[in-house]
Structure formats: C-alpha cells, structure tokens
Design a protein around this motif. Structure first.
Motif, short mmCIF file in Angstrom:
data_model
loop_
_atom_site.label_atom_id
_atom_site.label_comp_id
_atom_site.label_asym_id
_atom_site.label_seq_id
_atom_site.Cartn_x
_atom_site.Cartn_y
_atom_site.Cartn_z
N ALA A 169 -4.36 9.30 -6.34
CA ALA A 169 -5.31 8.22 -6.56
C ALA A 169 -4.59 6.90 -6.86
O ALA A 169 -4.95 5.85 -6.32
N ILE A 170 -3.58 6.95 -7.71
CA ILE A 170 -2.81 5.75 -8.03
C ILE A 170 -2.10 5.22 -6.79
O ILE A 170 -2.09 4.01 -6.51
N GLY A 171 -1.50 6.14 -6.01
CA GLY A 171 -0.82 5.73 -4.77
C GLY A 171 -1.77 5.08 -3.79
O GLY A 171 -1.45 4.06 -3.18
N CYS A 172 -2.97 5.64 -3.66
CA CYS A 172 -3.97 5.05 -2.75
C CYS A 172 -4.45 3.70 -3.26
O CYS A 172 -4.59 2.76 -2.47
N ALA A 173 -4.70 3.60 -4.56
CA ALA A 173 -5.14 2.32 -5.14
C ALA A 173 -4.06 1.25 -4.95
O ALA A 173 -4.37 0.10 -4.61
N MET A 174 -2.81 1.64 -5.18
CA MET A 174 -1.70 0.72 -4.98
C MET A 174 -1.66 0.23 -3.53
O MET A 174 -1.47 -0.96 -3.25
N THR A 175 -1.90 1.15 -2.60
CA THR A 175 -1.89 0.79 -1.19
C THR A 175 -3.00 -0.19 -0.86
O THR A 175 -2.78 -1.17 -0.13
N VAL A 176 -4.19 0.03 -1.40
CA VAL A 176 -5.30 -0.90 -1.16
C VAL A 176 -4.94 -2.29 -1.68
O VAL A 176 -5.16 -3.30 -1.00
N LEU A 177 -4.37 -2.35 -2.88
CA LEU A 177 -3.95 -3.65 -3.44
C LEU A 177 -2.89 -4.30 -2.56
O LEU A 177 -2.92 -5.52 -2.33
N LEU A 178 -1.95 -3.50 -2.07
CA LEU A 178 -0.92 -4.05 -1.18
C LEU A 178 -1.51 -4.51 0.15
O LEU A 178 -1.06 -5.50 0.72
N TYR A 179 -2.52 -3.78 0.66
CA TYR A 179 -3.22 -4.24 1.87
C TYR A 179 -3.84 -5.62 1.63
O TYR A 179 -3.69 -6.53 2.45
N LEU A 180 -4.54 -5.76 0.52
CA LEU A 180 -5.18 -7.05 0.20
C LEU A 180 -4.13 -8.15 0.06
O LEU A 180 -4.33 -9.27 0.56
N ALA A 181 -3.03 -7.85 -0.60
CA ALA A 181 -1.95 -8.83 -0.75
C ALA A 181 -1.36 -9.20 0.60
O ALA A 181 -1.06 -10.38 0.86
N MET A 182 -1.20 -8.21 1.49
CA MET A 182 -0.64 -8.46 2.82
C MET A 182 -1.56 -9.37 3.62
O MET A 182 -1.11 -10.35 4.24
N VAL A 183 -2.85 -9.07 3.60
CA VAL A 183 -3.81 -9.90 4.34
C VAL A 183 -3.79 -11.32 3.80
O VAL A 183 -3.77 -12.30 4.56
N TRP A 184 -3.78 -11.47 2.47
CA TRP A 184 -3.74 -12.79 1.87
C TRP A 184 -2.45 -13.52 2.26
O TRP A 184 -2.48 -14.68 2.68
N ALA A 185 -1.29 -12.84 2.10
CA ALA A 185 0.00 -13.48 2.38
C ALA A 185 0.10 -13.89 3.85
O ALA A 185 0.53 -15.01 4.15
N LEU A 186 -0.30 -13.02 4.75
CA LEU A 186 -0.23 -13.39 6.16
C LEU A 186 -1.19 -14.53 6.48
O LEU A 186 -0.88 -15.39 7.31
#
Length: 116
Positions: A92-109
């Motif tokens: 669950a933590i790994g998946c939540a971390m991935t979702v946050l990283l997806y959001l950060a990636m979309v924002w950064a790009l």
C-alpha cells in the motif's frame, strides 16, 4: 464482446504465468514481469483498434514517462519488508508513493510544456 474477452484472457494468462513462475523461481518471475509485455500488448490492441499513428506515438511516449515514477516502488517494497513491515502495508505504501510520484511527474513535465 468476443474481442474484449480475448484481450482480457490473454492479458490474464500472462499475469498467471508470471505468478506461477515467480512461485518457483522469483528471479525468473521478476524477469518475465519486467518485460514490457503488457505495454506491447496494449500497443498491439490499440493499433488493431485504431491504426492511428499519432495516438500510438502519444501512448508510447506517455508510457515511457509513466514507467519512471513507478520504478522506486520496486526498491521501496523490499526495503520495507526487510525492516519488518508486513506485505500489505508495504504494498500500500509503495503504491501510494507511486501515485504521488506520478502526480509529481505530470506536474514537473507540465512545467516544460509536456502534456501526458
């Protein structure tokens, strides 16, 4: 409907094969899971459904960018398991971390004009 069931069955068979191989040989299961089989199948289904070159290029481009933020999960989960965190919370933590990283990636790009 038959075509959808074929796609679902083939994709499910691949997942079942990975889990069975991983049960016997974790490294080999990981190798098979790391192959971009689902991405390739997705591209095949998309091409067969649309034959749209621009859509295919956009899909492949976005897949590249979305793979990057998913990679840290595969390091975080074994670290957490090694430190006594049980499987479900680690997942669950790994998946939540991935979702946050997806959001950060979309924002950064997005800051560079790249839209996914």
């Amino acid at each position: 409907m038959g075509y959808f069931l074929l796609k679902a069955a083939l994709s499910g068979i691949i997942i079942a094969i990975v889990s069975e191989v991983a049960r016997r040989a974790p490294g080999l299961g990981a190798l098979i899971a790391s192959l971009p089989l689902i991405s390739v199948l997705g591209m095949i289904w998309l091409w067969r459904d649309t034959e749209d070159t621009a859509r295919m290029a956009e899909h492949a481009f976005a897949t590249f960018w979305f793979v990057l933020p998913s990679l840290p999960m595969f390091l975080a989960i074994p670290v957490m398991l090694g430190r006594g965190v049980t499987f479900w919370p680690a997942l669950a933590i790994g998946c939540a971390m991935t979702v946050l990283l997806y959001l950060a990636m979309v924002w950064a790009l997005g800051q560079f004009g790249v839209r996914l």
